[in-house]
Design an enzyme around this catalytic site. Structure first.
Site, PDB file in Angstrom:
ATOM      1  N   TYR A   1      33.683 -14.281 -21.171  1.00  0.00           N
ATOM      2  CA  TYR A   1      32.862 -15.257 -21.882  1.00  0.00           C
ATOM      3  C   TYR A   1      33.219 -15.284 -23.368  1.00  0.00           C
ATOM      4  O   TYR A   1      33.439 -16.356 -23.953  1.00  0.00           O
ATOM      5  CB  TYR A   1      31.382 -14.918 -21.702  1.00  0.00           C
ATOM      6  CG  TYR A   1      30.455 -15.862 -22.439  1.00  0.00           C
ATOM      7  CD1 TYR A   1      30.352 -17.205 -22.069  1.00  0.00           C
ATOM      8  CD2 TYR A   1      29.686 -15.411 -23.521  1.00  0.00           C
ATOM      9  CE1 TYR A   1      29.499 -18.068 -22.751  1.00  0.00           C
ATOM     10  CE2 TYR A   1      28.835 -16.276 -24.194  1.00  0.00           C
ATOM     11  CZ  TYR A   1      28.752 -17.601 -23.812  1.00  0.00           C
ATOM     12  OH  TYR A   1      27.920 -18.458 -24.487  1.00  0.00           O
TER      13      TYR A   1
ATOM     14  N   SER B   1      29.772 -19.343 -29.562  1.00  0.00           N
ATOM     15  CA  SER B   1      28.735 -18.312 -29.415  1.00  0.00           C
ATOM     16  C   SER B   1      29.106 -17.118 -30.280  1.00  0.00           C
ATOM     17  O   SER B   1      30.296 -16.849 -30.521  1.00  0.00           O
ATOM     18  CB  SER B   1      28.640 -17.871 -27.954  1.00  0.00           C
ATOM     19  OG  SER B   1      27.929 -16.651 -27.827  1.00  0.00           O
TER      20      SER B   1
END
Length: 324
Positions: A193, A167
Site C-alpha cells: 500500500y 497517504s
C-alpha cells in the site's frame, strides 16, 4: 522549462485549517463551465469531492467500478438547481481495457482529474490480469494509464489540474524498482500500500513535464478517516488503530476527520486559486507538507524519496512501458 520545486520556493500556506471541509475550501469559487472526473466518487471522500465540485458548478463525471452505487448521489445533486451536472460512468482501474474504454469515450476538454479511487492493505497478494500487484495496479498504474490517455483533453482545457490522492503511508516505503510486484520479496500488505502511495506522489513530480501544456499535478493526503477503504482490515488491526473497541464496535478517535474534512485537501488542489501554477507538491491538512526523511516517527510530512525527480522520471518511464 521545469516549474520550481518545493525545494526552491517557500511552501504554500493557505488559510484553511486541518478541520476545514471541502465546502469551506470552495466557498465563493465558481466552477461553472469546468469539467471534472473523480475516480472512486461513489463513496467516502470521493463522494464529498464530487459533492463539493458539483455544488460549485462543475460538471462532474463519477468514474467507478459500480456506477449504480453513485446513483443516489447523482439524484441528490441533480435536484440542486445550482449544481453542475453529475453522471456516473464505469471504470475499473485494474483493467486496462476498462480504462481504454473510458478514455476513448471522453469528448472535449477536461479541467480537473481527481485520482481518488484506491484499495488498502489487501491481506494476501493479489494480481491484476496484467500480473501487477493489485494495490499498485489500482492505486497507481490504472491512474497513470487514465491520466496519460486523457492528456490531450487536459491540455485542451488550457489550464488543468490533476490531483493524486496519496497517504501518509508513503513515508516509510520508497518505490522498489527491483521488485514492485512482490515476486521475490515476501508480500507485505502495508508495504504494498505504501509503495503505491509513494508512486502517486512520484507521478505528481514526474508530471512537471506537462507544465508547458498548462497542466499541473499535485498529491494530497486526506488524513485519518473511517471509510470503506478500511474494509480489508481485520479486527485486530482495527483495534490496534483505535477504531474498534473490545466489544467489536466501531469507534471514531478524536484525531480522525469526517469525510467532508478529508476531501478538503483534494478540492483545494483541484480548484482553489491559491494553487495556481503549483505542481509536483504534496499537501496534507490543506497545507503543503514539509520534507522529512521518511523514517521518523512523526505523523506529518512528505518523504524525500517521494519527491525525488530521478525516481519520478524512472517510474514514469517504467509505467509508460507497463501500460502499453
Amino acid at each position: 522549462m521545469n516549474p520550481p520545486s518545493s525545494a526552491h520556493r517557500p511552501l504554500v500556506v493557505t488559510p484553511f485549517g486541518a478541520r476545514a471541509t471541502a465546502a469551506e475550501v470552495l466557498d465563493g469559487i465558481d466552477l461553472t463551465g469546468r469539467r471534472a472526473v473523480v475516480t472512486g466518487g461513489a463513496s467516502g471522500i470521493g463522494t464529498e469531492t464530487v459533492r463539493a465540485l458539483a455544488a460549485a458548478g462543475a460538471e462532474v463525471t463519477v468514474a467507478t467500478r459500480r456506477p449504480e452505487l453513485a446513483q443516489p448521489l447523482v439524484r441528490e445533486l441533480g435536484a440542486l438547481p445550482q449544481s453542475g451536472a453529475v453522471t456516473a460512468v464505469p471504470l475499473d482501474l485494474a483493467d486496462l481495457s476498462s480504462v481504454e474504454a473510458f478514455t476513448r469515450a471522453w469528448r472535449g476538454p477536461l479541467d480537473i482529474l481527481v485520482a481518488n479511487a484506491g484499495i488498502m492493505a489487501l491481506p494476501t497478494r493479489e494480481l491484476s490480469s496484467r500480473g501487477w500487484e493489485m494495490q499498485l495496479a489500482t492505486n497507481f498504474l490504472g491512474h497513470f494509464a487514465l491520466a496519460t490517455a486523457l492528456h490531450p483533453a487536459l491540455s485542451a482545457a488550457g489550464e488543468a489540474r490533476v490531483v493524486m490522492v496519496s497517504s501518509g503511508a508513503h513515508r516509510k516505503t520508497p518505490f522498489d524498482f527491483d521488485d514492485p510486484h512482490f515476486e521475490r520479496r515476501p508480500y507485505d500488505a502495508w508495504q504494498a500500500y505504501g509503495q503505491s502511495k509513494t508512486a502517486d506522489v512520484l507521478f505528481a513530480v514526474g508530471a512537471r513535464r506537462w507544465a508547458e501544456d498548462g497542466i499541473t499535478a499535485n498529491a494530497a493526503s486526506p488524513g485519518f478517516i473511517m471509510t470503506n477503504l478500511k474494509r480489508h482490515l481485520d479486527d485486530d488491526t482495527l483495534r490496534a488503530m483505535g477504531v474498534m473497541d473490545a466489544d467489536g464496535e466501531i469507534v471514531i478517535p478524536p484525531h480522525f476527520k469526517t469525510p467532508e474534512q478529508g476531501a478538503a485537501t483534494s478540492v483545494l488542489l483541484a480548484a482553489s486559486p491559491l494553487l495556481k501554477g503549483v505542481t509536483g507538491a504534496y499537501f496534507e491538512d490543506n497545507q503543503e507538507a514539509k520534507v522529512v526523511r521518511g523514517d521518523e516517527e512523526e505523523r506529518g510530512g512528505v518523504a524525500a524519496h517521494a519527491l525525488d525527480r530521478k525516481a519520478a522520471d524512472r517510474l514514469w518511464n517504467c509505467a509508460s512501458v507497463a501500460v502499453r
